[in-house]
Design a protein around this motif. Structure first.
Motif, PDB file in Angstrom:
ATOM      1  N   GLU A  44       4.049   0.872  -4.631  1.00 33.73           N
ATOM      2  CA  GLU A  44       3.160   0.565  -4.112  1.00 33.73           C
ATOM      3  C   GLU A  44       2.108   0.428  -5.596  1.00 33.73           C
ATOM      4  N   THR A 104       6.839   0.339   5.549  1.00 34.08           N
ATOM      5  CA  THR A 104       5.798  -0.706   4.667  1.00 34.08           C
ATOM      6  C   THR A 104       4.833  -0.738   5.179  1.00 34.08           C
ATOM      7  N   GLN A 138       0.919  -1.138   0.019  1.00 32.31           N
ATOM      8  CA  GLN A 138       0.035   0.589  -0.271  1.00 32.31           C
ATOM      9  C   GLN A 138       0.605   0.689   0.083  1.00 32.31           C
ATOM     10  N   GLN A 139       2.036   0.933   0.874  1.00 29.82           N
ATOM     11  CA  GLN A 139       2.901   1.844   0.737  1.00 29.82           C
ATOM     12  C   GLN A 139       4.269   1.653   1.703  1.00 29.82           C
TER      13      GLN A 139
END
Length: 181
Positions: free
Chosen positions: A61, A87, A39-40
């Protein structure tokens, strides 16, 4: 794997987990039990060859990562997956994913497409490693994915290119000088 609407139902089955930089999502030798949707942040898939790191791929991502070989064969993983920066990932339980793949033709199609693209990436990586010099590999990566070169720590980038950090530093200096001329 770029996320599409085809995988949204799988993502909905996951739970968010945060990983610190340097934290393993999967250790080499453990059996893969999960699929991760980043996601990040960023992670690397790597192998330890008698104390020498070999990075095979980076994931950022909107990409999915797992040790698919371990997941599919239900054997110990030959690779580790480690966060290279803080993360956040959706963690999908392997049993849930397997059931979904067995019951949803659209999902198996999306999964197969992802595996095919990953195989193609590995083949390109393999050919690149045996056909090109380290400097040519660096220049190619710089041209094809400059964001990766800027984002990934230099040590991990060197292991991806199959060289030492000192060699990478020398190559970077030569490339800078040639670009300045």
């Amino acid at each position: 794997m770029n996320l599409t609407d085809d995988v949204e139902p799988i993502k909905a089955m996951g739970h968010l987990k945060h990983f610190a930089a340097g934290e393993d999502l999967l250790r080499e030798g453990d059996q893969a039990q999960s699929l991760f949707f980043i996601q990040q942040g960023a992670v690397r898939l790597w192998h330890n060859d008698d104390g020498r790191d070999i990075t095979l791929q980076f994931f950022f991502e909107d990409e999915a990562v797992a040790s698919f070989e371990s997941f599919y064969l239900q054997e110990p993983s030959l690779f580790a997956i480690t966060a290279i920066e803080p993360t956040t990932a959706l963690v999908i339980d392997g049993k849930v994913l397997r059931h979904r793949l067995e019951t949803d033709p659209a999902m198996i199609s999306a999964f197969t497409d992802h595996i095919a693209h990953r195989f193609i990436d590995y083949m390109r990586y393999f050919l690149n490693r045996i056909e090109q010099s380290p400097e040519t590999r660096y220049r190619s990566l710089l041209a094809s994915d400059p964001a990766l070169v800027k984002r990934v720590p230099q040590y991990e980038l060197a292991t991806y290119l199959g060289i030492t950090p000192v060699s990478l530093s020398r190559i970077r200096n030569r490339v800078k000088k040639s670009q300045a001329n």
